[in-house]
Design a protein around this motif. Sequence first.
Motif, short mmCIF file in Angstrom:
data_model
loop_
_atom_site.label_atom_id
_atom_site.label_comp_id
_atom_site.label_asym_id
_atom_site.label_seq_id
_atom_site.Cartn_x
_atom_site.Cartn_y
_atom_site.Cartn_z
N MET A 1 67.76 24.25 -2.36
CA MET A 1 67.72 24.62 -0.94
C MET A 1 66.56 25.57 -0.67
O MET A 1 66.32 26.50 -1.43
CB MET A 1 69.02 25.31 -0.52
CG MET A 1 69.03 25.73 0.94
SD MET A 1 70.52 26.58 1.45
CE MET A 1 70.37 28.12 0.57
N VAL A 2 65.83 25.32 0.39
CA VAL A 2 64.80 26.22 0.85
C VAL A 2 65.28 26.86 2.15
O VAL A 2 65.58 26.17 3.12
CB VAL A 2 63.46 25.49 1.08
CG1 VAL A 2 62.41 26.46 1.63
CG2 VAL A 2 62.96 24.88 -0.23
N LEU A 3 65.37 28.17 2.14
CA LEU A 3 65.80 28.94 3.31
C LEU A 3 64.67 29.86 3.72
O LEU A 3 64.29 30.77 2.98
CB LEU A 3 67.05 29.75 2.97
CG LEU A 3 67.48 30.84 3.96
CD1 LEU A 3 67.81 30.25 5.32
CD2 LEU A 3 68.68 31.62 3.41
N ASP A 4 64.11 29.63 4.88
CA ASP A 4 63.05 30.48 5.43
C ASP A 4 63.72 31.60 6.23
O ASP A 4 64.33 31.35 7.26
CB ASP A 4 62.13 29.65 6.33
CG ASP A 4 60.90 30.42 6.78
OD1 ASP A 4 60.92 31.67 6.74
OD2 ASP A 4 59.92 29.78 7.19
N PHE A 5 63.59 32.84 5.75
CA PHE A 5 64.32 33.95 6.32
C PHE A 5 63.55 34.66 7.43
O PHE A 5 64.01 35.69 7.94
CB PHE A 5 64.65 34.97 5.21
CG PHE A 5 66.01 35.58 5.32
CD1 PHE A 5 67.11 35.00 4.70
CD2 PHE A 5 66.21 36.73 6.06
CE1 PHE A 5 68.37 35.56 4.80
CE2 PHE A 5 67.48 37.30 6.17
CZ PHE A 5 68.56 36.72 5.54
N GLY B 1 63.36 40.92 -8.19
CA GLY B 1 63.26 39.55 -7.69
C GLY B 1 64.51 39.06 -6.99
O GLY B 1 64.42 38.26 -6.06
N LYS B 2 65.67 39.56 -7.37
CA LYS B 2 66.91 39.09 -6.76
C LYS B 2 67.07 39.61 -5.33
O LYS B 2 67.98 39.17 -4.61
CB LYS B 2 68.11 39.52 -7.60
CG LYS B 2 68.31 41.02 -7.70
CD LYS B 2 69.47 41.35 -8.62
CE LYS B 2 69.69 42.85 -8.75
NZ LYS B 2 68.52 43.55 -9.35
N LYS B 3 66.21 40.53 -4.91
CA LYS B 3 66.30 41.09 -3.56
C LYS B 3 65.16 40.62 -2.66
O LYS B 3 65.01 41.11 -1.55
CB LYS B 3 66.30 42.62 -3.64
CG LYS B 3 67.45 43.18 -4.48
CD LYS B 3 67.45 44.69 -4.53
CE LYS B 3 67.96 45.28 -3.24
NZ LYS B 3 68.06 46.76 -3.31
N ILE B 4 64.36 39.68 -3.15
CA ILE B 4 63.24 39.14 -2.37
C ILE B 4 63.69 37.87 -1.67
O ILE B 4 64.25 36.96 -2.30
CB ILE B 4 62.03 38.85 -3.26
CG1 ILE B 4 61.59 40.11 -4.00
CG2 ILE B 4 60.89 38.30 -2.43
CD1 ILE B 4 61.10 41.23 -3.11
N SER C 1 59.16 29.27 -11.51
CA SER C 1 59.75 27.94 -11.47
C SER C 1 61.20 28.02 -11.87
O SER C 1 61.73 29.11 -12.18
CB SER C 1 58.99 26.99 -12.40
OG SER C 1 59.05 27.47 -13.74
N GLY C 2 61.88 26.89 -11.86
CA GLY C 2 63.26 26.84 -12.30
C GLY C 2 64.17 27.75 -11.50
O GLY C 2 64.02 27.88 -10.28
N PRO C 3 65.11 28.43 -12.17
CA PRO C 3 66.07 29.29 -11.46
C PRO C 3 65.41 30.40 -10.65
O PRO C 3 65.91 30.76 -9.58
CB PRO C 3 66.92 29.87 -12.60
CG PRO C 3 66.81 28.87 -13.70
CD PRO C 3 65.43 28.32 -13.61
N ASP C 4 64.30 30.95 -11.15
CA ASP C 4 63.62 32.01 -10.39
C ASP C 4 63.08 31.48 -9.06
O ASP C 4 63.19 32.13 -8.02
CB ASP C 4 62.47 32.60 -11.21
CG ASP C 4 62.95 33.51 -12.33
OD1 ASP C 4 64.10 33.97 -12.26
OD2 ASP C 4 62.16 33.75 -13.26
N ALA D 1 65.99 30.84 -6.69
CA ALA D 1 66.50 32.09 -6.11
C ALA D 1 65.57 32.60 -5.03
O ALA D 1 66.01 32.99 -3.94
CB ALA D 1 66.67 33.13 -7.20
N LEU D 2 64.27 32.60 -5.29
CA LEU D 2 63.31 33.13 -4.33
C LEU D 2 63.26 32.29 -3.07
O LEU D 2 63.24 32.83 -1.95
CB LEU D 2 61.93 33.19 -4.98
CG LEU D 2 60.79 33.67 -4.08
CD1 LEU D 2 61.03 35.11 -3.62
CD2 LEU D 2 59.45 33.58 -4.82
N LEU D 3 63.26 30.98 -3.21
CA LEU D 3 63.08 30.10 -2.06
C LEU D 3 64.35 29.93 -1.21
O LEU D 3 64.26 29.43 -0.09
CB LEU D 3 62.59 28.73 -2.51
CG LEU D 3 61.13 28.66 -2.96
CD1 LEU D 3 60.82 27.31 -3.58
CD2 LEU D 3 60.20 28.93 -1.78
N GLY D 4 65.48 30.34 -1.72
CA GLY D 4 66.68 30.14 -0.91
C GLY D 4 67.92 30.82 -1.41
O GLY D 4 68.74 31.30 -0.64
#
Length: 292
Positions: A1-5, A233-236, A260-263, A266-269
């Motif tokens: 999922m990509v979520l644009d915040f 990173g988990k707060k970005i 890439s991967g899980p990182d 997490a970042l993109l959504g």
Amino acid sequence: MVLDFHVHLYPPEVVRDSERIAQREDYFALLSSSPVHRWAQVEDLISAMDRDGVDRAVVFGFAFNDLGLCRLCNDYVLEAARAHPDRLIPFAVVPPLCRGMGAEVERAASLGALGVGELFPDGQGFQVDDPRQTFRIAGLCHELGILLMLHCAEPVGHLYAGKGTVGPKEAAAFCENHPEVKVVFAHFGGGLWLYEAMEEMRLNLSNAYYDTAAMPFLYDSSLLASVMASGAGKKILFGTDFPILGLPRYRPLLESAGISGPDAEALLGGNGWRLLESLGRPLTPWGGLNRI
């Protein structure tokens, strides 16, 4: 999922009357006359999301000084979310020091808004480090269980339209004054994320999150690698500042940073979705919790 915040939408009336509005809204005049400024309405956004592979977006209008103009933006954003409940998540804009602000926040929240923002401290004439000026908006967001998003910028580097004077120091003071409200600082919090590496500040900033809006204008890909290495990173939260920028401008930065991967997920959504879920409110205002 990509979520644009971080997505701005403009009601047709604002676009049509922009020159007249600019005559009495100085900050709007400054930003709307910038060479990078773009207009976008809901049809433009949905088309761009479909084209670029963005699943959902947090959307809001322009934070005017005039409460009536803010209400116009809120109505437009709320109606856009009603028309696209599986794609759009609405926030509301208000002038924090204006009489009637509280009633508008409550109205928007009752109609599905999950946050207030993006607010412009310089443009709206309030100081984020002064609790006398922020206690009302912070208290409302806390009581209603919604987020607050504040514009923030790096205190160094070149000047640009709308940069403002709110940097990491002022943003950190807001968190210390209002630990009860979850707050998203736009534009990486002007570098505030860096201080998550300090034990005492990690505690003070436990309610803080940071979005990536406008990153391609300011930073190279090494910033993302540094954020991940720092543990922040988990707060970005991925945010484009659409319609000024879109996802295609960010893809090369992620690839260059080796994310890439899980990182990357997490970042993109993932980070943004978890933050929204933590509110305990329906993520589709007119249909209950709806996951992609």
